[in-house]
Scaffold this motif. Structure first.
Motif, PDB file in Angstrom:
ATOM      1  N   ARG A  49      93.978 -27.196  74.380  1.00 51.76           N
ATOM      2  CA  ARG A  49      94.314 -25.689  73.448  1.00 51.76           C
ATOM      3  C   ARG A  49      95.176 -24.940  75.196  1.00 51.76           C
ATOM      4  O   ARG A  49      95.165 -23.973  74.702  1.00 51.76           O
ATOM      5  N   TYR A  69      87.559 -12.943  51.255  1.00 48.90           N
ATOM      6  CA  TYR A  69      88.236 -12.238  52.607  1.00 48.90           C
ATOM      7  C   TYR A  69      89.102 -13.428  52.824  1.00 48.90           C
ATOM      8  O   TYR A  69      89.215 -14.728  52.163  1.00 48.90           O
ATOM      9  N   LYS A  70      90.336 -13.145  53.387  1.00 45.67           N
ATOM     10  CA  LYS A  70      91.281 -14.925  53.657  1.00 45.67           C
ATOM     11  C   LYS A  70      91.708 -14.031  55.276  1.00 45.67           C
ATOM     12  O   LYS A  70      91.635 -12.599  56.487  1.00 45.67           O
ATOM     13  N   ARG A  88      79.548 -23.725  53.695  1.00 46.14           N
ATOM     14  CA  ARG A  88      78.780 -22.422  54.737  1.00 46.14           C
ATOM     15  C   ARG A  88      78.648 -23.702  56.108  1.00 46.14           C
ATOM     16  O   ARG A  88      78.776 -22.925  56.762  1.00 46.14           O
ATOM     17  N   TYR A 126      90.727 -23.417  59.201  1.00 46.81           N
ATOM     18  CA  TYR A 126      90.755 -23.596  58.420  1.00 46.81           C
ATOM     19  C   TYR A 126      90.922 -22.741  57.581  1.00 46.81           C
ATOM     20  O   TYR A 126      90.825 -21.577  57.589  1.00 46.81           O
ATOM     21  N   ASP A 167      93.698 -13.224  63.259  1.00 38.37           N
ATOM     22  CA  ASP A 167      92.907 -13.327  64.237  1.00 38.37           C
ATOM     23  C   ASP A 167      94.305 -13.528  65.135  1.00 38.37           C
ATOM     24  O   ASP A 167      95.749 -13.651  64.615  1.00 38.37           O
ATOM     25  N   LEU A 189      83.733 -25.429  62.553  1.00 37.46           N
ATOM     26  CA  LEU A 189      84.562 -25.105  62.441  1.00 37.46           C
ATOM     27  C   LEU A 189      85.738 -24.025  62.867  1.00 37.46           C
ATOM     28  O   LEU A 189      84.782 -22.841  62.518  1.00 37.46           O
ATOM     29  N   ASP A 190      86.981 -24.091  63.526  1.00 36.98           N
ATOM     30  CA  ASP A 190      87.324 -23.115  63.996  1.00 36.98           C
ATOM     31  C   ASP A 190      88.133 -21.884  63.482  1.00 36.98           C
ATOM     32  O   ASP A 190      88.616 -22.718  62.180  1.00 36.98           O
ATOM     33  N   PRO A 191      87.923 -20.845  62.631  1.00 36.78           N
ATOM     34  CA  PRO A 191      88.831 -20.190  61.886  1.00 36.78           C
ATOM     35  C   PRO A 191      89.998 -20.307  61.781  1.00 36.78           C
ATOM     36  O   PRO A 191      90.897 -19.878  60.816  1.00 36.78           O
ATOM     37  N   ARG A 192      90.576 -20.739  63.273  1.00 42.62           N
ATOM     38  CA  ARG A 192      92.163 -20.381  62.503  1.00 42.62           C
ATOM     39  C   ARG A 192      92.514 -22.056  62.235  1.00 42.62           C
ATOM     40  O   ARG A 192      93.169 -21.677  61.653  1.00 42.62           O
ATOM     41  N   ILE A 240      82.763 -14.392  59.414  1.00 36.39           N
ATOM     42  CA  ILE A 240      83.309 -14.922  58.417  1.00 36.39           C
ATOM     43  C   ILE A 240      82.511 -15.613  57.889  1.00 36.39           C
ATOM     44  O   ILE A 240      82.188 -15.431  56.343  1.00 36.39           O
ATOM     45  N   LEU A 241      81.032 -16.295  58.234  1.00 41.99           N
ATOM     46  CA  LEU A 241      80.344 -16.170  57.451  1.00 41.99           C
ATOM     47  C   LEU A 241      78.996 -16.251  57.251  1.00 41.99           C
ATOM     48  O   LEU A 241      78.239 -16.191  56.140  1.00 41.99           O
ATOM     49  N   SER A 297      95.888 -15.887  60.676  1.00 40.38           N
ATOM     50  CA  SER A 297      96.707 -16.098  61.798  1.00 40.38           C
ATOM     51  C   SER A 297      97.862 -15.540  62.494  1.00 40.38           C
ATOM     52  O   SER A 297      98.687 -16.423  61.972  1.00 40.38           O
ATOM     53  N   ARG A 357     106.048  -8.633  57.403  1.00 37.51           N
ATOM     54  CA  ARG A 357     105.596  -9.579  57.286  1.00 37.51           C
ATOM     55  C   ARG A 357     104.054 -10.012  56.713  1.00 37.51           C
ATOM     56  O   ARG A 357     102.907 -10.626  56.434  1.00 37.51           O
ATOM     57  N   SER A 390      84.738 -17.010  63.809  1.00 38.66           N
ATOM     58  CA  SER A 390      84.399 -17.850  62.965  1.00 38.66           C
ATOM     59  C   SER A 390      83.020 -17.561  62.831  1.00 38.66           C
ATOM     60  O   SER A 390      82.263 -17.652  61.469  1.00 38.66           O
ATOM     61  N   LYS A 415      88.076 -14.635  70.982  1.00 35.61           N
ATOM     62  CA  LYS A 415      88.514 -14.036  69.339  1.00 35.61           C
ATOM     63  C   LYS A 415      87.726 -14.993  68.324  1.00 35.61           C
ATOM     64  O   LYS A 415      87.490 -15.259  67.182  1.00 35.61           O
ATOM     65  N   GLY A 416      88.194 -16.266  68.280  1.00 38.27           N
ATOM     66  CA  GLY A 416      87.829 -16.962  67.573  1.00 38.27           C
ATOM     67  C   GLY A 416      86.771 -17.380  67.490  1.00 38.27           C
ATOM     68  O   GLY A 416      85.989 -17.329  66.679  1.00 38.27           O
ATOM     69  N   SER A 417      85.825 -17.634  67.830  1.00 42.01           N
ATOM     70  CA  SER A 417      84.609 -17.914  68.117  1.00 42.01           C
ATOM     71  C   SER A 417      83.742 -16.591  68.030  1.00 42.01           C
ATOM     72  O   SER A 417      82.781 -16.508  66.896  1.00 42.01           O
ATOM     73  N   THR A 458     101.416 -15.736  64.475  1.00 44.76           N
ATOM     74  CA  THR A 458     102.558 -16.686  65.620  1.00 44.76           C
ATOM     75  C   THR A 458     103.728 -16.125  65.664  1.00 44.76           C
ATOM     76  O   THR A 458     103.400 -15.338  64.212  1.00 44.76           O
ATOM     77  N   PRO A 459     104.167 -16.961  66.536  1.00 47.44           N
ATOM     78  CA  PRO A 459     105.313 -15.602  66.432  1.00 47.44           C
ATOM     79  C   PRO A 459     106.430 -16.094  64.951  1.00 47.44           C
ATOM     80  O   PRO A 459     106.236 -17.391  64.075  1.00 47.44           O
ATOM     81  N   ARG A 515     107.631 -23.655  59.402  1.00 41.81           N
ATOM     82  CA  ARG A 515     105.847 -23.812  58.193  1.00 41.81           C
ATOM     83  C   ARG A 515     106.071 -24.424  57.315  1.00 41.81           C
ATOM     84  O   ARG A 515     105.519 -24.812  56.579  1.00 41.81           O
TER      85      ARG A 515
END
Lengths: 495, 495
Positions: free
Chosen positions: A174, A69-70, B315, B326, A104, B321-324, A61-62, A73, A89, A58, A53-55, A75-76, B80
């Motif tokens: 990780r 965009y925003k 860019r 940054y 994400d 970087l991992d988008p989660r 978004i480039l 992520s 939320r 990432s 997912k992360g890859s 999390t609980p 948080r």
């Protein structure tokens, strides 16, 4: 659903590379056009741990202007977030017009991982499914493009990737217990994800399940869908479907009171008013303490014609409350940032915590009152809104909220008297504006809107209460009595 | 300070009642004038448990238009919230112009109750004191009226009230272990509060200690001060003091580089660029993983002339970087809601979580660049800003943040070439606007602003780095190298 992953034509490595470069250029271009077309876009990624997912995210978004965009992520939920309905939320993270919100993980955690973690029952699961499907339909109808990706890998592939991550010193941390647990109980998670996908694969927001074994292929699949969907949205627009259901939706609607038959001659003498005011405020103060302690959320909605006496009425209620446990939410015309969102957005994001009383001085009913009368939304928009509003209130009540809705009523003559009084009293002049006079000219249109609002949103669980307010003292006592009675019942039921 | 409570003239009961009614009318009137005068107002209540903060606050707000205030109840920070500097969550609650933010407990919890709970040392206490005093000075200088009340009761009175609360079924749950603990260790808390009051009783935001035994008298005291201070603010205005210190404030300033002496002939050939880019991105990716894991906050600030190549530079960093972990924060002209706040507000409220990298594409330096040149703030404002900015960055670094500031530099000829290239290339035309050309005409003014910025904000702990960017490849590699080197050092130091 996990069986049916998105399939791609066979390509050589060079072809894939070329195709990716072309798609990247297209995403850059289309995302600028999306901005100009003011379409809000949600792109969410769910999937197995270590599915990439992360890859994908990432890389994606480039190609989009960072101003536009925003990434969110998920999390609980934090303790305070648990004190509002679970979707609240996420609403606050939804994109404004022309912007991308990229998730994400998302609200689908609440239908999968948290279902397992928190072990809630099937009833709760289906309630959440309904809440999610409703939200996505409302957003789509409001013009938001929603793209949902699930990245799928099989058990061996996942085990292999976790081992690889664990082998490097930099990435070892990780790999969590949870990831290992997911691999160990792959079958259980498979059922969990599959059930989630099946029950939320809707026409307005379908799932795209991506075979995520191969890095380039999964990227290609995601890119292709993003491009195709952005293009479709630009060409055909998003949403705006007419609801097939009758106005108000599938809710138990109560017979609506006829505004012409409201008895505005009801009054209360001063001594009786004072005596009852004191008693009721004392009792309300006690009840507030109890509901605060029991964490029950309470929502009071005030609507009414200009000068009907909402402000003074609210003050008499507020005077009985501890400021640490209530909030008056005054609702005026939305500001530009609010207008760039779904009309319910500014209410979803301002809900009281449980245990608090949120007093809305005007509310989401603006959609079917002022916005309808002034033409700030289309006929289709406001006709759809009755159902959307009933659904919104259902979410709040499913969370445990007590909702009380007051239509504070005066007749046209009484309004004129009050306007003139304001005009002629120096310290009240700030209360009256040209707009009040303009609104008054549209009395018949407002009355028609009122009739429809009462007809289509007086649900069995959240009925409208008419507050006869030609005599303000009578109105205040009636409101306070209704609040006290309703809270007493609700708190009784909770024990 | 607790010895010196606000004293009142002796009044009969009837006189007090009359006086309160008069003050309430005045608060209503003055708060409307405050709104028109666009003065932001902070009113905060601290004090002993059961000293009556809630009851004073609930009375006070009934005199203010609910559209115009918000009550903030401070509870211990959520997980948080602990991932940002402790003041960040309060900044987001600060009022816009003409609005009231009323705090039921505030940042002073961080200087008293949490000091005891978390047991942090004196160094940390004094750091927080400095942070609070700095914030209040900055806010006052920016025009915010701050009123701080401490409600004081003695030990016996407190014990008596707690017993009373515990005696009633409705209020019993309100008396917590913590309240009893406070009464039991009254002397220790006395020292705690006293030290807090002494060290934060500043000229711009003095404390008002209120003898809170008697309900009417404490109300009268608070009302009198609120009225007097609002009136003073309306008559004399708030803040706007000239800092007595030299520009930039009491910071270790490094010798500033001279923009004329920047060597813009530096270049890098394509192969070397590609080779080093790959290496550096790989290394950065690893470091990102480590700092994410170690929860180190990192802030990258990009400033530079239009078309200097900030976007492309960012860019290349983001790609590693991992988008989660940054976020690119693009900073454009503030929207109306942001303008209605202190200029640092929109940065305080957008800080990255620790473990994340926040990349600011333009930043708080707008105050001393564009706002100075375009006259969006006064000369006094921007001259004060050098110190305020250094203080802001000090807060971030005290929290553990690594800050890297890049001035991406090109000369005037290079800018012209790039503008013309954008103008003449269809797919780049969206990048160039009339405003860019207008800014270009003010090159000398921007250069003067740049010189001052480098002179007054290149602190020893957060120096400016000049990025020679006539050759973009050289610029990107230099930036990446600096980031990698700095992070390596910072992460090394942390072990």
């Amino acid at each position: 659903m996990l069986e049916h992953t998105h399939s791609l034509p066979e390509l050589t490595k060079a072809e894939r590379k070329e195709r990716i470069a072309a798609l990247e250029a297209e995403i850059e271009l289309l995302s600028r056009r999306i901005k100009d077309a003011k379409i809000p876009v949600v792109i969410l990624f769910e999937g197995w741990s270590a599915s990439g997912k992360g890859s994908v995210l990432s890389k994606l978004i480039l190609n989009i202007d960072p101003r536009n965009y925003k990434v969110h992520s998920t999390t609980p939920p934090e303790p305070r977030e648990r004190r509002r309905p679970f979707l609240a939320r996420y609403w606050s993270e939804l994109p404004a017009q022309g912007r991308f919100a990229i998730f994400d993980r998302s609200w689908y955690q609440d239908l999968s991982i948290y279902r397992r973690d928190e072990g809630f029952d099937d009833d709760e699961f289906y309630r959440r499914v309904r809440a999610v499907n409703t939200m996505e339909r409302q957003l789509t109808d409001g013009g938001t493009l929603i793209l949902k990706f699930f990245l799928h890998i099989d058990r061996d592939e996942q085990a292999h990737r976790l081992d690889e991550l664990a082998a490097s010193e930099v990435t070892r941390w990780r790999v969590t217990e949870r990831d290992r647990d997911q691999n160990e109980h792959y079958k259980a998670f498979y059922r969990l994800f599959d059930e989630m996908l099946e029950s939320t694969d809707t026409a307005c927001a379908p799932w795209h399940v991506i075979a995520a074994e191969k890095r380039t292929e999964r990227l290609l699949a995601v890119y292709s869908i993003v491009v195709a969907e952005m293009r479709r949205a630009l060409e055909e627009g998003v949403g705006g479907a007419d609801a097939a259901l009758p106005l108000g939706g599938p809710f138990d609607l109560l017979p609506a009171p006829d505004p012409d038959e409201i008895d505005l001659s009801l009054t209360l003498d001063r001594d009786e008013y004072k005596r009852r005011l004191k008693l009721l405020q004392g009792r309300l103060s006690e009840l507030h303490s109890v509901l605060y302690h029991r964490k029950m959320p309470v929502i009071l909605v005030y609507e009414g014609y200009d000068a009907a006496g909402k402000g003074g009425n609210i003050r008499r209620v507020a005077a009985a409350l501890d400021p640490r446990g209530y909030e008056v939410v005054p609702v005026a015309a939305p500001n530009p940032y609010e207008i760039a969102h779904h009309y319910l957005w500014r209410f979803w994001t301002r809900l009281p915590l449980n245990g608090h009383i949120g007093i809305f001085d005007r509310s989401w009913y603006g959609r079917v009152l002022v916005e309808r009368v002034e033409g700030f939304c289309s006929e289709r928009d406001y006709r759809r809104a009755y159902q959307e509003i009933n659904e919104f209130e259902r979410e709040l009540m499913d969370f445990g909220a007590v909702i009380l809705k007051f239509w504070v009523h005066i007749d046209k003559d009484e309004q004129l008297r009050r306007f003139e009084d304001r005009q002629n009293t120096p310290e009240k002049q700030w209360k009256i504006t040209d707009e009040d006079w303009r609104n008054r000219e549209k009395w018949p249109q407002y009355e028609a809107a009122l009739r429809d609002m009462l007809r289509y949103t007086s649900t069995a669980r959240a009925p409208w209460h008419i507050i006869e307010s030609n005599d303000k003292k009578f109105a205040r006592i009636k409101t306070l009595s209704l609040i006290v009675k309703t809270l007493e019942q609700a708190l009784d039921g909770g024990e």
